[in-house]
Write a protein that holds these residues in place. Structure first.
Motif, PDB file in Angstrom:
ATOM      1  N   ALA A 118       0.839  -1.206   0.000  1.00  0.00           N
ATOM      2  CA  ALA A 118       0.000   0.000   0.000  1.00  0.00           C
ATOM      3  C   ALA A 118       0.876   1.259   0.000  1.00  0.00           C
ATOM      4  CB  ALA A 118      -0.931  -0.004   1.216  1.00  0.00           C
ATOM      5  N   GLU A 119       1.933   1.213   0.806  1.00  0.00           N
ATOM      6  CA  GLU A 119       2.872   2.328   0.890  1.00  0.00           C
ATOM      7  C   GLU A 119       3.546   2.584  -0.463  1.00  0.00           C
ATOM      8  OE1 GLU A 119       4.950   1.587   4.787  1.00  0.00           O
ATOM      9  OE2 GLU A 119       6.638   2.287   3.537  1.00  0.00           O
ATOM     10  N   LEU A 120       4.000   1.492  -1.098  1.00  0.00           N
ATOM     11  CA  LEU A 120       4.668   1.622  -2.397  1.00  0.00           C
ATOM     12  C   LEU A 120       3.715   2.171  -3.452  1.00  0.00           C
ATOM     13  CD1 LEU A 120       6.762  -1.675  -2.635  1.00  0.00           C
ATOM     14  CD2 LEU A 120       7.655   0.662  -2.697  1.00  0.00           C
ATOM     15  N   VAL A 121       2.474   1.688  -3.432  1.00  0.00           N
ATOM     16  CA  VAL A 121       1.493   2.154  -4.413  1.00  0.00           C
ATOM     17  C   VAL A 121       1.297   3.661  -4.249  1.00  0.00           C
ATOM     18  CG1 VAL A 121      -0.949   2.078  -5.065  1.00  0.00           C
ATOM     19  CG2 VAL A 121       0.299  -0.058  -4.687  1.00  0.00           C
ATOM     20  N   ALA A 122       1.163   4.110  -2.990  1.00  0.00           N
ATOM     21  CA  ALA A 122       0.966   5.544  -2.728  1.00  0.00           C
ATOM     22  C   ALA A 122       2.163   6.352  -3.229  1.00  0.00           C
ATOM     23  CB  ALA A 122       0.747   5.776  -1.232  1.00  0.00           C
TER      24      ALA A 122
END
Ligand code: TXA
Ligand code: MG
Length: 349
Positions: free
Chosen positions: A261-265
């Motif tokens: 989720a962090e990487l996607v953001a």
């Protein structure tokens, strides 16, 4: 440029005319792509040096990377392998036909080009009616690597084959999507203890159940770069990779989900289009998500792995972020493919 003929076949009861035509192409030294239970293979007469050379040419395959020889009955092993130890016979009786490839000392019957110049040969009997009928009707063992361009994800449908090799090969037998979705397990029986060269459709734990200890190297897990001469030449090349960048996130499921989720953001805020190979129905707003299935059903995950990588690549994402699985059962093969697709870009969550 030639036209590639596509013949549709019933995977459970292949039409005899289609098999006869394909076998004719094989006997004439041509190339036929055909379904197996793992992935589509690009077949040629394994004993015909010129035919095998064309496999290397159309795939862009390095000439030192040997090709698996496919047989339609268990006894053919004695024609191809100079020594068949009891361990091989046990594995054959337990796993053939099926996604298990055995590396043994080769006989003079097998031309060096098929074996990448090695003194060994890799042999497997596939569990697919189309493959078996084709080998039988051709009357020769069939050398077949995966029917993709060297380095790209292996094909699990006839459409994948055509996208990579359309116009370069004589024929494709279209038997629909393949069942297992990752390639066969390759095990070297010329060394003691036997060595896993590539994890695949038969989990290494099941092989250990028959043989006792099997050596599983970092390379077989898809880890590390190595110097020196790899035991399986195929291990040293980047593999299964789409055009876009692939980032693999490993760790426990909760941490993995948080990290993805962090990487996607982060990536979307940089204006990147992000694809995610997700598990357990995880949702990632802002990304193109393909759910590979639950971690509890790795057969399903394996089946859709390559086709999903191709799909995200075709949708034109800049980066694919993949959720990792545990290296147990089929999980070892899945992680090997994802690590190689990522070219080593792996993050521990
Ligand atoms: O499921 C499969 O195995 C599929 C289907 C078509 O049968 N075939 C396949 O072939 O995946 P290919 O060429 O994509 O992968 C064969 C692997 C390569 O890593 C190659 O280096 C290794 O097997 N191999 C073949 N012959 C070998 C040998 N004599 N010694 C060591 N490794 C070998
Ligand atoms: Mg391959």
């Amino acid at each position: 440029m030639r036209t590639t003929r596509v013949l549709r076949v019933n995977p459970h009861e292949p039409e005899r005319e289609a098999i006869a035509e394909a076998a004719e192409v094989i006997r004439a030294g041509g190339l036929v792509a055909f379904p197996t239970e793992t992935v589509y293979g690009l077949g040629a007469d394994a004993l015909n040096e010129r035919a095998v050379r064309r496999i290397f040419e159309v795939k862009g395959r390095p000439p030192d990377n040997p090709i698996i020889v496919h047989v339609a009955d268990k006894d053919s092993i004695y024609l191809l392998a100079a020594e068949v130890p009891p361990a091989a016979e046990e594995l054959i009786s337990r796993f053939w036909p099926g996604p298990l490839t055995l590396v043994l000392k080769r006989t003079e019957l097998v031309p060096p080009i098929t074996c990448g110049g090695l003194e060994t040969v890799a042999v497997r009997m596939p569990a697919h009616r189309v493959a078996l009928d084709l080998i039988r009707e051709s009357g020769v063992p069939i050398a077949a690597p995966s029917a993709n361009l060297s380095g790209s994800p292996s094909p699990t449908t006839a459409e994948h084959v055509l996208r990579d090799l359309g116009g370069r090969i004589e024929m494709v037998l279209d038997g629909g999507p393949t069942e297992i979705g990752v390639e066969s397990t390759v095990i070297d029986l010329t060394v003691d203890p036997p060595e896993l060269l590539r994890p695949g459709g038969v989990p290494v734990e099941e092989i250990e159940g028959v043989l006792g200890r099997v050596s599983v190297t970092e390379a077989a897990r898809g880890l590390g770069s190595f110097s020196g001469r790899p035991r399986s030449p195929g291990m040293k090349y980047r593999h299964y990779a789409p055009r876009c960048r692939v980032v693999l996130v490993e760790g426990d499921p909760v941490s993995v989900r948080r990290k993805v989720a962090e990487l996607v953001a982060e990536l979307t805020s940089q204006g990147k289009r992000v694809g995610v190979l997700a598990l357990d129905g995880a949702e990632y707003p802002g990304a193109e998500v393909i759910d590979l299935g639950p971690r509890s059903d790795l057969r399903r995950v394996a089946r859709s792995l390559f086709t999903s990588i191709r799909e995200l690549d075709e949708r034109g994402v800049d980066v694919i972020v993949a959720e990792g699985v545990e290296e147990r059962g089929l999980g070892l093969a899945i992680m090997n493919r994802l690590r190689k697709a990522s070219g080593g870009e792996t993050i521990r969550a």
